[in-house]
Scaffold this motif. Sequence first.
Motif, PDB file in Angstrom:
ATOM      1  N   LEU A   3      55.028  44.347  43.298  1.00  0.00           N
ATOM      2  CA  LEU A   3      54.837  42.945  43.566  1.00  0.00           C
ATOM      3  C   LEU A   3      53.591  42.241  43.302  1.00  0.00           C
ATOM      4  O   LEU A   3      53.686  41.073  42.831  1.00  0.00           O
ATOM      5  CB  LEU A   3      55.608  42.691  45.192  1.00  0.00           C
ATOM      6  N   ALA A   4      52.808  42.964  43.477  1.00  0.00           N
ATOM      7  CA  ALA A   4      51.322  42.686  43.281  1.00  0.00           C
ATOM      8  C   ALA A   4      51.221  42.177  41.928  1.00  0.00           C
ATOM      9  O   ALA A   4      50.657  41.408  41.279  1.00  0.00           O
ATOM     10  CB  ALA A   4      50.187  43.307  43.717  1.00  0.00           C
ATOM     11  N   LEU A   5      51.748  43.307  41.095  1.00  0.00           N
ATOM     12  CA  LEU A   5      51.620  43.067  39.550  1.00  0.00           C
ATOM     13  C   LEU A   5      52.589  41.902  38.964  1.00  0.00           C
ATOM     14  O   LEU A   5      51.993  41.311  38.085  1.00  0.00           O
ATOM     15  CB  LEU A   5      52.190  44.516  38.799  1.00  0.00           C
ATOM     16  N   ALA A   6      53.737  41.850  39.643  1.00  0.00           N
ATOM     17  CA  ALA A   6      54.508  40.752  39.177  1.00  0.00           C
ATOM     18  C   ALA A   6      53.834  39.275  39.379  1.00  0.00           C
ATOM     19  O   ALA A   6      53.876  38.410  38.867  1.00  0.00           O
ATOM     20  CB  ALA A   6      55.812  40.901  39.676  1.00  0.00           C
ATOM     21  N   THR A   7      53.351  39.327  40.800  1.00  0.00           N
ATOM     22  CA  THR A   7      52.629  37.929  41.282  1.00  0.00           C
ATOM     23  C   THR A   7      51.557  37.617  40.167  1.00  0.00           C
ATOM     24  O   THR A   7      51.543  36.416  39.826  1.00  0.00           O
ATOM     25  CB  THR A   7      52.167  38.100  42.653  1.00  0.00           C
ATOM     26  N   ASP A   8      50.790  38.619  39.772  1.00  0.00           N
ATOM     27  CA  ASP A   8      49.553  38.142  39.071  1.00  0.00           C
ATOM     28  C   ASP A   8      50.265  37.932  37.662  1.00  0.00           C
ATOM     29  O   ASP A   8      49.559  37.109  37.037  1.00  0.00           O
ATOM     30  CB  ASP A   8      48.831  39.673  39.017  1.00  0.00           C
ATOM     31  N   ALA A   9      51.086  38.667  37.264  1.00  0.00           N
ATOM     32  CA  ALA A   9      51.431  38.300  35.701  1.00  0.00           C
ATOM     33  C   ALA A   9      52.168  36.879  35.710  1.00  0.00           C
ATOM     34  O   ALA A   9      51.870  36.195  34.657  1.00  0.00           O
ATOM     35  CB  ALA A   9      52.866  39.380  35.419  1.00  0.00           C
ATOM     36  N   VAL A  10      52.744  36.414  36.918  1.00  0.00           N
ATOM     37  CA  VAL A  10      53.204  35.117  36.568  1.00  0.00           C
ATOM     38  C   VAL A  10      52.388  34.248  36.801  1.00  0.00           C
ATOM     39  O   VAL A  10      52.131  32.975  36.304  1.00  0.00           O
ATOM     40  CB  VAL A  10      54.236  35.045  37.738  1.00  0.00           C
ATOM     41  N   LEU A  11      51.263  34.188  37.953  1.00  0.00           N
ATOM     42  CA  LEU A  11      50.454  33.409  38.322  1.00  0.00           C
ATOM     43  C   LEU A  11      48.996  33.303  38.036  1.00  0.00           C
ATOM     44  O   LEU A  11      48.028  32.482  38.039  1.00  0.00           O
ATOM     45  CB  LEU A  11      50.300  33.133  40.137  1.00  0.00           C
ATOM     46  N   ASN A 148      40.099  47.853  29.491  1.00  0.00           N
ATOM     47  CA  ASN A 148      40.124  47.165  30.689  1.00  0.00           C
ATOM     48  C   ASN A 148      41.445  47.233  30.969  1.00  0.00           C
ATOM     49  O   ASN A 148      41.791  46.818  32.511  1.00  0.00           O
ATOM     50  CB  ASN A 148      39.682  45.845  30.553  1.00  0.00           C
ATOM     51  N   THR A 149      42.663  47.260  30.348  1.00  0.00           N
ATOM     52  CA  THR A 149      43.953  47.823  30.934  1.00  0.00           C
ATOM     53  C   THR A 149      43.860  49.138  31.836  1.00  0.00           C
ATOM     54  O   THR A 149      44.705  49.056  33.115  1.00  0.00           O
ATOM     55  CB  THR A 149      45.021  48.020  29.653  1.00  0.00           C
ATOM     56  N   SER A 150      43.120  49.811  31.698  1.00  0.00           N
ATOM     57  CA  SER A 150      42.925  51.083  32.609  1.00  0.00           C
ATOM     58  C   SER A 150      42.132  50.718  33.710  1.00  0.00           C
ATOM     59  O   SER A 150      42.509  50.740  34.886  1.00  0.00           O
ATOM     60  CB  SER A 150      42.082  52.130  32.060  1.00  0.00           C
ATOM     61  N   ASP A 151      41.195  50.028  33.636  1.00  0.00           N
ATOM     62  CA  ASP A 151      39.951  49.606  34.663  1.00  0.00           C
ATOM     63  C   ASP A 151      40.550  48.366  35.435  1.00  0.00           C
ATOM     64  O   ASP A 151      40.262  48.419  36.727  1.00  0.00           O
ATOM     65  CB  ASP A 151      38.700  49.207  34.208  1.00  0.00           C
ATOM     66  N   GLY A 152      41.163  47.393  34.894  1.00  0.00           N
ATOM     67  CA  GLY A 152      41.651  46.159  35.632  1.00  0.00           C
ATOM     68  C   GLY A 152      43.091  46.240  36.173  1.00  0.00           C
ATOM     69  O   GLY A 152      43.424  45.485  36.837  1.00  0.00           O
ATOM     70  N   ILE A 153      43.763  47.126  35.542  1.00  0.00           N
ATOM     71  CA  ILE A 153      45.142  47.091  36.139  1.00  0.00           C
ATOM     72  C   ILE A 153      45.967  48.542  36.387  1.00  0.00           C
ATOM     73  O   ILE A 153      46.323  48.521  37.909  1.00  0.00           O
ATOM     74  CB  ILE A 153      46.058  46.682  34.757  1.00  0.00           C
ATOM     75  N   VAL A 154      45.885  49.383  35.640  1.00  0.00           N
ATOM     76  CA  VAL A 154      46.515  50.631  35.800  1.00  0.00           C
ATOM     77  C   VAL A 154      45.696  51.490  37.023  1.00  0.00           C
ATOM     78  O   VAL A 154      46.457  52.031  37.981  1.00  0.00           O
ATOM     79  CB  VAL A 154      46.420  51.787  34.589  1.00  0.00           C
ATOM     80  N   ALA A 155      44.338  51.682  37.072  1.00  0.00           N
ATOM     81  CA  ALA A 155      43.515  52.177  37.980  1.00  0.00           C
ATOM     82  C   ALA A 155      43.709  51.444  39.322  1.00  0.00           C
ATOM     83  O   ALA A 155      44.229  52.347  40.262  1.00  0.00           O
ATOM     84  CB  ALA A 155      42.271  52.470  37.780  1.00  0.00           C
ATOM     85  N   PRO A 156      43.724  50.250  39.466  1.00  0.00           N
ATOM     86  CA  PRO A 156      43.856  49.734  40.767  1.00  0.00           C
ATOM     87  C   PRO A 156      45.425  49.987  41.379  1.00  0.00           C
ATOM     88  O   PRO A 156      45.541  50.273  42.577  1.00  0.00           O
ATOM     89  CB  PRO A 156      43.496  48.245  40.710  1.00  0.00           C
TER      90      PRO A 156
END
Length: 307
Positions: A3-11, A148-156
Amino acid sequence: MLLALATDAVLGWPSAIHARIGHPVTWIGALTAVLDQTFNRADGTAAMRRGAGIGVAIAIITLAAGVGWACAAMLPGGWPGLVLTAILAWPLVAARSMHDHVDAVARPLMSGDLPAARQAVAMIVGRDPSQLDAAGIARAATESLAENTSDGIVAPLFWGAILGLPGIAAYKAINTLDSMIGHRTPRHEAFGWAAARIDDVANLIPARLTGLLFAIVSVRPRLALATMWRDAHHHRSPNAGWPEAAMAGALGVRLSGPRIYGGQLAQEPWLNGEAPDPSAADLNRALALYRRAMLVLAAGLALLALL
């Protein structure tokens, strides 16, 4: 985390919210800067500065995890708690901003506006963009997207899925510390030692997962996997080479290589060195690969949630 990923992708992180309260990463960064100025004393020995850096790193990471734990402890159960957890985790995921920053480089690059492309790429890389040609700009932006796909999205999301709000908050503190003080400079070689080593450990699995994600969604998955396995260890970072090498193999371009930092030429080895330099079109292909990777990541989180 889904849900956090979906919210960020939209907003994304709306500018109106940022103007009013800033962002959790800027809060961590401000605290890091204060403690750096206070405890990283130029007249201290290397051992003293390393010890101070260890203490600062532990304090900031513990504080972030503690805030995450306290927030989680106050949330209700069931769907209300799930939604509130996602809202609190949302600003700690950077899927939308990563795409938008790289797209801001790709658009002027495609139209041949190199000054605008250099200005945009300067927002996401540390190297000197003033001398970069079109290929250099595309290479820098593609590398930033991969790492940054790793650092900013996948890792968190990885640490959030395992440890909840304390995990994702602690990871963002670790990553922010590394980006601010984890450098091999005279000022931070000793003080930032702990921050850099902790970040290396925290990203060990996520970096390899990111490389695997890029390979899975590639039109040439075997080549992407082979390039990653062959070249990842050539990178100066123990982790960044995995997503970057996978991206290089997936796109059929070369990444890393020599670049200028602070007026000094750094002779970095190539990843997929036999391939040509990336072009503006390749940067757009990298963004398309990134979007597919995010969809597969979301599907993986959904499957884990169902299980």
